[in-house]
Design a protein around this motif. Structure first.
Motif, PDB file in Angstrom:
ATOM      1  N   PHE A   1       1.006  -1.229  -0.453  1.00  0.00           N
ATOM      2  CA  PHE A   1       0.073  -0.019  -0.201  1.00  0.00           C
ATOM      3  C   PHE A   1       0.818   0.969   0.046  1.00  0.00           C
ATOM      4  CE2 PHE A   1      -1.311  -2.245   2.836  1.00  0.00           C
ATOM      5  CZ  PHE A   1      -2.905  -3.538   1.794  1.00  0.00           C
ATOM      6  N   LYS A   2       0.344   2.211  -1.013  1.00  0.00           N
ATOM      7  CA  LYS A   2       0.756   3.531  -0.676  1.00  0.00           C
ATOM      8  C   LYS A   2       1.071   4.214   0.545  1.00  0.00           C
ATOM      9  CE  LYS A   2       1.305   8.031  -2.995  1.00  0.00           C
ATOM     10  NZ  LYS A   2       1.153   8.813  -1.767  1.00  0.00           N
ATOM     11  N   ILE A   3       1.545   4.248   1.451  1.00  0.00           N
ATOM     12  CA  ILE A   3       1.468   5.254   3.076  1.00  0.00           C
ATOM     13  C   ILE A   3       2.586   6.339   2.943  1.00  0.00           C
ATOM     14  CG2 ILE A   3       1.159   5.270   4.840  1.00  0.00           C
ATOM     15  CD1 ILE A   3       0.555   1.892   5.124  1.00  0.00           C
ATOM     16  N   GLY A   4       1.896   7.275   2.537  1.00  0.00           N
ATOM     17  CA  GLY A   4       2.390   8.762   2.491  1.00  0.00           C
ATOM     18  C   GLY A   4       2.650   9.592   3.748  1.00  0.00           C
ATOM     19  N   LEU A   5       2.945  10.542   3.563  1.00  0.00           N
ATOM     20  CA  LEU A   5       2.433  11.417   4.946  1.00  0.00           C
ATOM     21  C   LEU A   5       1.191  11.724   5.498  1.00  0.00           C
ATOM     22  CD1 LEU A   5       5.626  13.865   4.648  1.00  0.00           C
ATOM     23  CD2 LEU A   5       5.420  11.895   6.117  1.00  0.00           C
ATOM     24  N   THR A   6       0.354  11.753   4.274  1.00  0.00           N
ATOM     25  CA  THR A   6      -0.793  12.327   3.561  1.00  0.00           C
ATOM     26  C   THR A   6      -1.617  11.216   4.066  1.00  0.00           C
ATOM     27  OG1 THR A   6       0.019  13.013   1.871  1.00  0.00           O
ATOM     28  CG2 THR A   6      -2.685  13.325   2.989  1.00  0.00           C
ATOM     29  N   GLU A   7      -1.291   9.499   3.949  1.00  0.00           N
ATOM     30  CA  GLU A   7      -2.124   8.786   4.490  1.00  0.00           C
ATOM     31  C   GLU A   7      -1.502   8.736   5.726  1.00  0.00           C
ATOM     32  OE1 GLU A   7      -0.457   8.636   1.613  1.00  0.00           O
ATOM     33  OE2 GLU A   7      -2.131   8.406  -0.366  1.00  0.00           O
ATOM     34  N   ARG A   8      -0.750   8.986   6.223  1.00  0.00           N
ATOM     35  CA  ARG A   8      -0.332   8.446   8.004  1.00  0.00           C
ATOM     36  C   ARG A   8      -1.483   9.297   8.793  1.00  0.00           C
ATOM     37  NH1 ARG A   8       4.977  11.859   9.548  1.00  0.00           N
ATOM     38  NH2 ARG A   8       3.221  13.255   9.374  1.00  0.00           N
ATOM     39  N   ASP A   9      -1.210  10.680   8.367  1.00  0.00           N
ATOM     40  CA  ASP A   9      -1.918  11.511   8.651  1.00  0.00           C
ATOM     41  C   ASP A   9      -3.504  11.454   9.094  1.00  0.00           C
ATOM     42  OD1 ASP A   9       0.486  13.109   9.289  1.00  0.00           O
ATOM     43  OD2 ASP A   9      -0.095  14.560   7.965  1.00  0.00           O
ATOM     44  N   ALA A  10      -4.169  11.190   7.679  1.00  0.00           N
ATOM     45  CA  ALA A  10      -5.389  10.933   7.692  1.00  0.00           C
ATOM     46  C   ALA A  10      -5.477   9.317   8.230  1.00  0.00           C
ATOM     47  CB  ALA A  10      -5.854  10.259   6.329  1.00  0.00           C
ATOM     48  N   TRP A  11      -4.974   8.326   8.708  1.00  0.00           N
ATOM     49  CA  TRP A  11      -4.652   7.658   9.410  1.00  0.00           C
ATOM     50  C   TRP A  11      -4.623   7.685  10.942  1.00  0.00           C
ATOM     51  CZ3 TRP A  11      -2.544   4.695  14.004  1.00  0.00           C
ATOM     52  CH2 TRP A  11      -2.711   2.982  13.973  1.00  0.00           C
ATOM     53  N   LEU A  12      -3.979   8.836  11.402  1.00  0.00           N
ATOM     54  CA  LEU A  12      -3.829   9.657  12.740  1.00  0.00           C
ATOM     55  C   LEU A  12      -5.235   9.837  13.241  1.00  0.00           C
ATOM     56  CD1 LEU A  12      -0.276  10.217  12.969  1.00  0.00           C
ATOM     57  CD2 LEU A  12      -1.285   8.408  14.673  1.00  0.00           C
ATOM     58  N   ARG A  13      -6.075  10.852  11.912  1.00  0.00           N
ATOM     59  CA  ARG A  13      -6.757  11.413  12.970  1.00  0.00           C
ATOM     60  C   ARG A  13      -8.484  10.328  12.976  1.00  0.00           C
ATOM     61  NH1 ARG A  13     -11.696  12.256  10.387  1.00  0.00           N
ATOM     62  NH2 ARG A  13     -11.349  10.677   8.859  1.00  0.00           N
ATOM     63  N   CYS A  14      -7.920   9.713  12.668  1.00  0.00           N
ATOM     64  CA  CYS A  14      -9.852   8.347  12.481  1.00  0.00           C
ATOM     65  C   CYS A  14      -8.880   8.127  13.511  1.00  0.00           C
ATOM     66  CB  CYS A  14      -9.290   7.108  11.155  1.00  0.00           C
ATOM     67  SG  CYS A  14      -9.377   7.974  10.051  1.00  0.00           S
ATOM     68  N   MET A  15      -7.457   7.555  14.550  1.00  0.00           N
ATOM     69  CA  MET A  15      -7.535   6.671  15.577  1.00  0.00           C
ATOM     70  C   MET A  15      -7.188   8.046  16.410  1.00  0.00           C
ATOM     71  SD  MET A  15      -6.515   4.392  16.625  1.00  0.00           S
ATOM     72  CE  MET A  15      -5.441   2.960  15.540  1.00  0.00           C
ATOM     73  N   ARG A  16      -6.718   9.316  16.121  1.00  0.00           N
ATOM     74  CA  ARG A  16      -7.381  10.303  17.182  1.00  0.00           C
ATOM     75  C   ARG A  16      -8.534  10.037  17.844  1.00  0.00           C
ATOM     76  NH1 ARG A  16      -3.720  13.349  20.724  1.00  0.00           N
ATOM     77  NH2 ARG A  16      -5.210  13.429  22.232  1.00  0.00           N
ATOM     78  N   ILE A  17      -9.132   9.920  17.283  1.00  0.00           N
ATOM     79  CA  ILE A  17     -11.250  10.018  17.742  1.00  0.00           C
ATOM     80  C   ILE A  17     -11.318   8.912  18.595  1.00  0.00           C
ATOM     81  CG2 ILE A  17     -13.832   9.637  16.677  1.00  0.00           C
ATOM     82  CD1 ILE A  17     -12.333  11.626  14.086  1.00  0.00           C
ATOM     83  N   ALA A  18     -11.028   7.662  17.860  1.00  0.00           N
ATOM     84  CA  ALA A  18     -10.861   6.845  18.589  1.00  0.00           C
ATOM     85  C   ALA A  18     -10.698   6.197  20.225  1.00  0.00           C
ATOM     86  CB  ALA A  18     -10.549   5.371  17.695  1.00  0.00           C
TER      87      ALA A  18
END
Ligand code: HEM
Length: 127
Positions: free
Chosen positions: A80-97
Motif C-alpha cells: 500500500f502507498k503510505i505517504g505523509l498524507t495517508e499517515r495523517d489520515a490514519w492518525l486522524r481516525c485513530m485520534r477520535i477512537a
C-alpha cells in the motif's frame, strides 16, 4: 492468557481494544483517501487483525501471532502507498477512537505516543 498489571489489563482488556479499533474503522470507512487502500469490501477482517495485534502488543493474549505469525508490519504494508498524507489520515481516525475511549490521561498519552510513532514507521512513500 494475559498477564495482570500489563497496560492491556490496566486499560480494561479486550473491550477497550474492541471499542478503539471498531471506532477507528468507522472513520476509515468514511475516509476517501484511506478506504480505497483496503483490498476487501468488508473491513471486519482488517478490524480483527488490528485489534488482535494491538491487544498482543500491549500485553494481552498472543492470538495475533498464533494466527498470523510474526507481525512484520512494515512488510505487510509494503503493497500500500503510505505517504505523509495517508499517515495523517490514519492518525486522524485513530485520534477520535483513542479520545472517545476515555482512558486515564497517562494511558491515553502513552497509547497516543505509540500510535504516532507506529504510523510514522509505516510510511513507505516519500514523493
Ligand atoms: C493491515 C493501511 C498503519 C497495523 C493494513 C491494511 C491496510 C493498512 C490497507 C490491509 C488490510 C487488511 O489487513 O485486510 C494502513 C495505513 C496506515 C497503517 C494507510 C497509515 C500509517 C498501521 C499502524 C499499525 C497497523 C500504525 C499498527 C499500530 C496493521 C495490522 C494489519 C494492517 C496489524 C493486519 C496485518 C496482517 O495481515 O496480519 N493496514 N495501516 N497499520 N495494519 Fe495498517
Amino acid at each position: 492468557m494475559s498477564t495482570p498489571g500489563t497496560f492491556y489489563e490496566q486499560v480494561g482488556g479486550e473491550p477497550t481494544f474492541r471499542f478503539i479499533v471498531a471506532r477507528f474503522y468507522e472513520e476509515v470507512a468514511k475516509d476517501e483517501l484511506l478506504r480505497p487502500l483496503y483490498p476487501e469490501e468488508d473491513l471486519s477482517g482488517a478490524e480483527e487483525r488490528l485489534r488482535l495485534f494491538l491487544m498482543q502488543y500491549w500485553g494481552g493474549p498472543r492470538t495475533y501471532s498464533e494466527e498470523r505469525g510474526h507481525p512484520r508490519l512494515r512488510m505487510r504494508h509494503a503493497p500500500f502507498k503510505i505517504g505523509l498524507t495517508e499517515r495523517d489520515a490514519w492518525l486522524r481516525c485513530m485520534r477520535i477512537a483513542v479520545d472517545e475511549a476515555e482512558l486515564a490521561p497517562e494511558h491515553r498519552d502513552q497509547l497516543w505516543q505509540y500510535m504516532e510513532m507506529a504510523a510514522h514507521g509505516m510510511v513507505n512513500s516519500w514523493f
